[in-house]
Design an enzyme around this catalytic site. Structure first.
Site, PDB file in Angstrom:
ATOM      1  N   GLU D  77      -3.120   0.789  -2.545  1.00  0.00           N
ATOM      2  CA  GLU D  77      -3.058   2.156  -1.849  1.00  0.00           C
ATOM      3  C   GLU D  77      -2.038   2.364  -0.672  1.00  0.00           C
ATOM      4  O   GLU D  77      -1.167   3.146  -0.124  1.00  0.00           O
ATOM      5  CB  GLU D  77      -4.348   2.603  -2.086  1.00  0.00           C
ATOM      6  CG  GLU D  77      -4.949   2.676  -3.352  1.00  0.00           C
ATOM      7  CD  GLU D  77      -5.819   3.601  -3.384  1.00  0.00           C
ATOM      8  OE1 GLU D  77      -6.128   4.323  -4.045  1.00  0.00           O
ATOM      9  OE2 GLU D  77      -6.870   3.609  -2.016  1.00  0.00           O
ATOM     10  N   ARG D  80       1.817   2.218  -0.811  1.00  0.00           N
ATOM     11  CA  ARG D  80       2.217   3.525  -0.782  1.00  0.00           C
ATOM     12  C   ARG D  80       2.879   4.246   0.452  1.00  0.00           C
ATOM     13  O   ARG D  80       3.692   4.803   0.378  1.00  0.00           O
ATOM     14  CB  ARG D  80       2.313   4.447  -1.445  1.00  0.00           C
ATOM     15  CG  ARG D  80       1.130   3.977  -2.962  1.00  0.00           C
ATOM     16  CD  ARG D  80       2.750   3.143  -4.310  1.00  0.00           C
ATOM     17  NE  ARG D  80       3.335   4.520  -4.325  1.00  0.00           N
ATOM     18  CZ  ARG D  80       3.137   5.640  -4.902  1.00  0.00           C
ATOM     19  NH1 ARG D  80       2.070   5.731  -5.518  1.00  0.00           N
ATOM     20  NH2 ARG D  80       4.626   6.241  -4.986  1.00  0.00           N
ATOM     21  N   HIS D  81       2.418   3.631   1.518  1.00  0.00           N
ATOM     22  CA  HIS D  81       2.908   5.098   2.722  1.00  0.00           C
ATOM     23  C   HIS D  81       4.256   3.864   3.323  1.00  0.00           C
ATOM     24  O   HIS D  81       3.831   2.647   3.556  1.00  0.00           O
ATOM     25  CB  HIS D  81       1.589   4.769   3.813  1.00  0.00           C
ATOM     26  CG  HIS D  81       0.737   5.647   3.065  1.00  0.00           C
ATOM     27  ND1 HIS D  81       0.367   6.565   3.704  1.00  0.00           N
ATOM     28  CD2 HIS D  81      -0.587   5.591   2.512  1.00  0.00           C
ATOM     29  CE1 HIS D  81      -0.604   7.088   2.937  1.00  0.00           C
ATOM     30  NE2 HIS D  81      -1.280   6.158   2.469  1.00  0.00           N
ATOM     31  N   ARG D  82       5.421   4.363   2.527  1.00  0.00           N
ATOM     32  CA  ARG D  82       6.741   3.863   3.294  1.00  0.00           C
ATOM     33  C   ARG D  82       7.286   3.987   4.540  1.00  0.00           C
ATOM     34  O   ARG D  82       7.985   3.195   4.690  1.00  0.00           O
ATOM     35  CB  ARG D  82       7.878   4.297   2.119  1.00  0.00           C
ATOM     36  CG  ARG D  82       7.214   4.501   0.607  1.00  0.00           C
ATOM     37  CD  ARG D  82       7.862   5.080   0.166  1.00  0.00           C
ATOM     38  NE  ARG D  82       7.106   6.613  -0.165  1.00  0.00           N
ATOM     39  CZ  ARG D  82       7.719   7.350  -0.962  1.00  0.00           C
ATOM     40  NH1 ARG D  82       9.275   7.743  -1.858  1.00  0.00           N
ATOM     41  NH2 ARG D  82       7.236   8.828  -0.425  1.00  0.00           N
ATOM     42  N   SER D  90       1.217 -14.187   1.351  1.00  0.00           N
ATOM     43  CA  SER D  90       2.086 -14.050  -0.456  1.00  0.00           C
ATOM     44  C   SER D  90       1.687 -14.774  -0.909  1.00  0.00           C
ATOM     45  O   SER D  90       1.052 -16.493  -0.806  1.00  0.00           O
ATOM     46  CB  SER D  90       3.942 -14.770  -0.126  1.00  0.00           C
ATOM     47  OG  SER D  90       4.122 -14.864  -1.693  1.00  0.00           O
ATOM     48  N   ARG D  92       2.319 -16.551  -3.569  1.00  0.00           N
ATOM     49  CA  ARG D  92       3.608 -17.426  -3.975  1.00  0.00           C
ATOM     50  C   ARG D  92       3.915 -18.785  -2.878  1.00  0.00           C
ATOM     51  O   ARG D  92       4.341 -19.524  -3.597  1.00  0.00           O
ATOM     52  CB  ARG D  92       4.734 -16.588  -4.010  1.00  0.00           C
ATOM     53  CG  ARG D  92       5.185 -15.337  -4.676  1.00  0.00           C
ATOM     54  CD  ARG D  92       6.480 -14.655  -5.084  1.00  0.00           C
ATOM     55  NE  ARG D  92       7.224 -15.980  -5.769  1.00  0.00           N
ATOM     56  CZ  ARG D  92       9.115 -16.227  -5.143  1.00  0.00           C
ATOM     57  NH1 ARG D  92       9.335 -14.822  -4.804  1.00  0.00           N
ATOM     58  NH2 ARG D  92       9.994 -16.965  -5.709  1.00  0.00           N
ATOM     59  N   ARG D 160      -1.826 -17.311  -9.934  1.00  0.00           N
ATOM     60  CA  ARG D 160      -2.865 -16.390  -9.175  1.00  0.00           C
ATOM     61  C   ARG D 160      -2.611 -15.274 -10.820  1.00  0.00           C
ATOM     62  O   ARG D 160      -3.054 -14.791 -10.435  1.00  0.00           O
ATOM     63  CB  ARG D 160      -1.645 -16.124  -8.098  1.00  0.00           C
ATOM     64  CG  ARG D 160      -0.527 -15.874  -7.744  1.00  0.00           C
ATOM     65  CD  ARG D 160       0.011 -14.325  -8.327  1.00  0.00           C
ATOM     66  NE  ARG D 160       1.790 -14.422  -7.969  1.00  0.00           N
ATOM     67  CZ  ARG D 160       1.939 -13.365  -7.507  1.00  0.00           C
ATOM     68  NH1 ARG D 160       1.113 -13.113  -6.597  1.00  0.00           N
ATOM     69  NH2 ARG D 160       3.208 -13.453  -7.461  1.00  0.00           N
ATOM     70  N   ARG D 178       3.188   8.928  13.675  1.00  0.00           N
ATOM     71  CA  ARG D 178       2.416  10.199  13.159  1.00  0.00           C
ATOM     72  C   ARG D 178       2.782   9.730  11.582  1.00  0.00           C
ATOM     73  O   ARG D 178       1.472  10.549  10.510  1.00  0.00           O
ATOM     74  CB  ARG D 178       4.504  11.227  13.376  1.00  0.00           C
ATOM     75  CG  ARG D 178       4.330  12.099  12.315  1.00  0.00           C
ATOM     76  CD  ARG D 178       5.994  12.712  12.537  1.00  0.00           C
ATOM     77  NE  ARG D 178       6.834  13.912  11.591  1.00  0.00           N
ATOM     78  CZ  ARG D 178       7.566  14.486  12.243  1.00  0.00           C
ATOM     79  NH1 ARG D 178       8.579  13.790  11.886  1.00  0.00           N
ATOM     80  NH2 ARG D 178       7.665  15.900  10.922  1.00  0.00           N
ATOM     81  N   ARG D 187      -5.814   9.278   3.477  1.00  0.00           N
ATOM     82  CA  ARG D 187      -7.173   8.240   3.077  1.00  0.00           C
ATOM     83  C   ARG D 187      -8.136   8.818   3.565  1.00  0.00           C
ATOM     84  O   ARG D 187      -8.978   7.369   3.759  1.00  0.00           O
ATOM     85  CB  ARG D 187      -5.803   6.979   3.386  1.00  0.00           C
ATOM     86  CG  ARG D 187      -4.988   6.492   2.933  1.00  0.00           C
ATOM     87  CD  ARG D 187      -5.020   6.984   1.328  1.00  0.00           C
ATOM     88  NE  ARG D 187      -3.114   6.601   0.577  1.00  0.00           N
ATOM     89  CZ  ARG D 187      -2.955   6.436  -0.800  1.00  0.00           C
ATOM     90  NH1 ARG D 187      -4.208   6.968  -1.226  1.00  0.00           N
ATOM     91  NH2 ARG D 187      -2.684   6.659  -1.053  1.00  0.00           N
TER      92      ARG D 187
END
Lengths: 233, 233, 233, 233
Positions: D77, D80-82, D90, D92, D160, D178, D187
């Site tokens: 979630e 989603r704040h870009r 990671s 990986r 994973r 901001r 949120r």
């Protein structure tokens, strides 16, 4: 009669900095070591690796705020850079100061060649003298008309519409170092750039001044930027 | 001698649209039904729910491209909107056309009141006539000087620095409807806005024209925007 | 008992496109010819010039919307791309379908070498068979526990917290072609990239499918991207 | 056998701050006084004016960097704040630590009502005990399978894929105030919000911790945010 001032330079004052070379490394290391990334290690090699391989996100944790004073035609190019924060003075709310840009004696101003292939060359000194006087004449004329309109009660936002593009304006600018490197890659001119850029002279001088404080505060990041062809990561 | 043209209007030509009311609903429904979201359902209620509760992301799937012609002082405000794509003509690469903005007869241009509290009122007709002539005089003067510089071989990017802010320029603009509603909430003026805005008249006219094509292509989204106080979701 | 499904592929459905090669040229030409940019001309050379010199903004006027279905571990990487619009299904509001990813037989899954220098190689077939069965076992186990929790009235947003990263989820994605080329430069793998990238296999397959529709709709832009080393402009 | 750890809380460590209430005022004043904006004046009233009238850009000059540790379903979630900068560990490149989230005893986990109208209520204590044990069972099971795969040489990025969404992960996050206020408006959950929001409990706790350090470092900005209905400017 109001005194009109002319400048050929720009003010680029660093107001604040957050983050540095080490912060970039900490942010990068989190991907491979998790929450232990605050431990320090060798930084120069890691930063060079990130830059070369275009792992750009760690560079977003260096932030810089400047107060910049430049002519409007420079701001017009500057504000095309969208990943940045701006607050600029407004000619709707205040009367602009009578300060205007004239090219300095080192500014090549004669255009030679055809579209897509021209270069700028230094003109003869009498042409330069004429050009500066010609520009100054316009500024005196326009500022006095601007003042007269305001004196007659015309709204500032209307009175200003014939002010010229070379009047100075000031703004706060905050950028992260990734955005800054993108700016520098496009708005400064260097022989050793992997992707050559052809910025207008005036914005490149602003860019050079920004780059100086960037190099001072984040020397390893700046070195890596230069050593990897000035490609924004 | 070059003919100088004056306009009081702006060109806002819709070039292309992608998405519509139904697309917004499909994108929103994916959160509750997954890949089956292409099934249609009642749209108006869902769109109103999204707008009222400020679920803004589904509105990003409506996109519009415009070709807009407006004076530089309008573009200066316009380009503060960063979630948009711009390509504007460049006075570095081409000689600008001699087309300038003058206020139309309905443009209130007398400022009354003190800072933070002024309003603009319609001036007497002789003041308007004087103002328009005063602006036109500047434009004739400046464009002829601009041409003379170019005629003497001065680089276009230097010759243009005393062009005034009311010269027209054209750009391609692409925005999604969320960015557009943010633009409209700030750059148009409506009594029924939950958060009142005080845009400069000229950009509000551009905004009104953009809003018209938006309302035409996405009527349910536009209705919901208006009915919920013109708050950008 | 609920049937659990396994897939090794991804759904990448193109929903809509706006703009094309010619639009990029029109947007680019506005800088040199102004509002006359709608006239057509030779496009391939101009697009190649823009790509090579990293004039990226005209590429923002091609937009594409996809509906994509992929496992959560792919979405986690995908959504790091911020210049894009997303609406994904939500396990807070709906029960996720029992569809899980297992590697296909061509997926190299054995890691060799040391950190920073490993490669992945194809394991023996019996290891692959074991791995798939091992993953499937987890999915059966977890989905049945998920269903049991929901059956006991546990909130969906809580019941889902032990679902595994290989469960599929669907989203609408809108990107412009500049953002898409940045995505492709980082998330697909090609020998001829100027800046080599090492994406996880699964997201590269999604990227390949996106690239296919991009190449189909904007062949000149795609050619220029490939011919200039897959560097995002 | 590896010890598996369970937590019900989140780590939100403030790493750095740039700017403060006064910086916002300086940036805002530049629009009305130009380069003299460094002079100080009364700040609270100006900040409240900016917030109430949604003049958001001055708030972009306060920047904060955090190191946050939270489960993956929270990160999903969060990201989603870009308009924010992220570097996350990671799976990986490193083996994830065996640390998992379980709901705390105060977490309402029973869903009542129908879609669009449910509330969450506190379940009976024996249900809570069962739920925690049920989740813990999954984590033990999955982490031991994860380790076994890695022990057999399976690539970490493949091993994973059946790790559950409640495993913890750490990231550096930089946001301006901001963007932060937009995050908090969506949120966190407050009775006095002009636009009520219904975030998942876990991310709201992270948000509350971020808000605490924000309120500490920029008390006037935070007050104005709260007093104006928690609407992001």
């Amino acid at each position: 009669m109001t005194e009109v001032l002319f400048r050929s330079d720009f003010t680029v004052s660093l107001v604040d900095v957050m983050g540095n070379d080490e912060r970039v490394c900490q942010a990068a290391r989190v991907s491979t070591v998790g929450a232990q990334s605050l431990d320090t290690g060798e930084s120069g090699g890691l930063i060079n690796f990130l830059m070369k391989n275009r792992h750009g996100s760690p560079f977003e944790h260096i932030l810089m705020t400047w107060m910049i004073t430049a002519p409007i035609f420079v701001w017009r190019e500057y504000m095309r850079h969208r990943i940045a924060s701006y607050n600029e003075q407004s000619a709707r709310y205040m009367q602009l100061e009578p300060v205007f840009y004239v090219p300095g004696p080192d500014r090549a101003f004669i255009q030679e060649g055809k579209p897509g292939h021209y270069t700028f060359v230094q003109g003869p000194v009498e042409d330069y003298t004429w050009l500066v006087a010609d520009i100054q004449e316009d500024c005196h004329y326009l500022y006095s008309k601007y003042e007269r309109r305001i004196g007659r009660g015309i709204a500032k936002e209307v009175a200003r519409i014939t002010l010229p593009l070379n009047i100075y304006s000031s703004a706060y600018v905050t950028m992260n170092s990734r955005g800054l490197m993108n700016f520098l890659s496009l708005r400064t001119k260097h022989e050793d750039s992997m992707f050559p850029s052809y910025p207008q002279h005036e914005i490149s001088v602003v860019g050079d001044q920004m780059e100086e404080s960037f190099a001072h505060h984040s020397p390893l990041v700046h070195d890596a930027f230069v050593n990897n062809g000035r490609v924004c990561p």
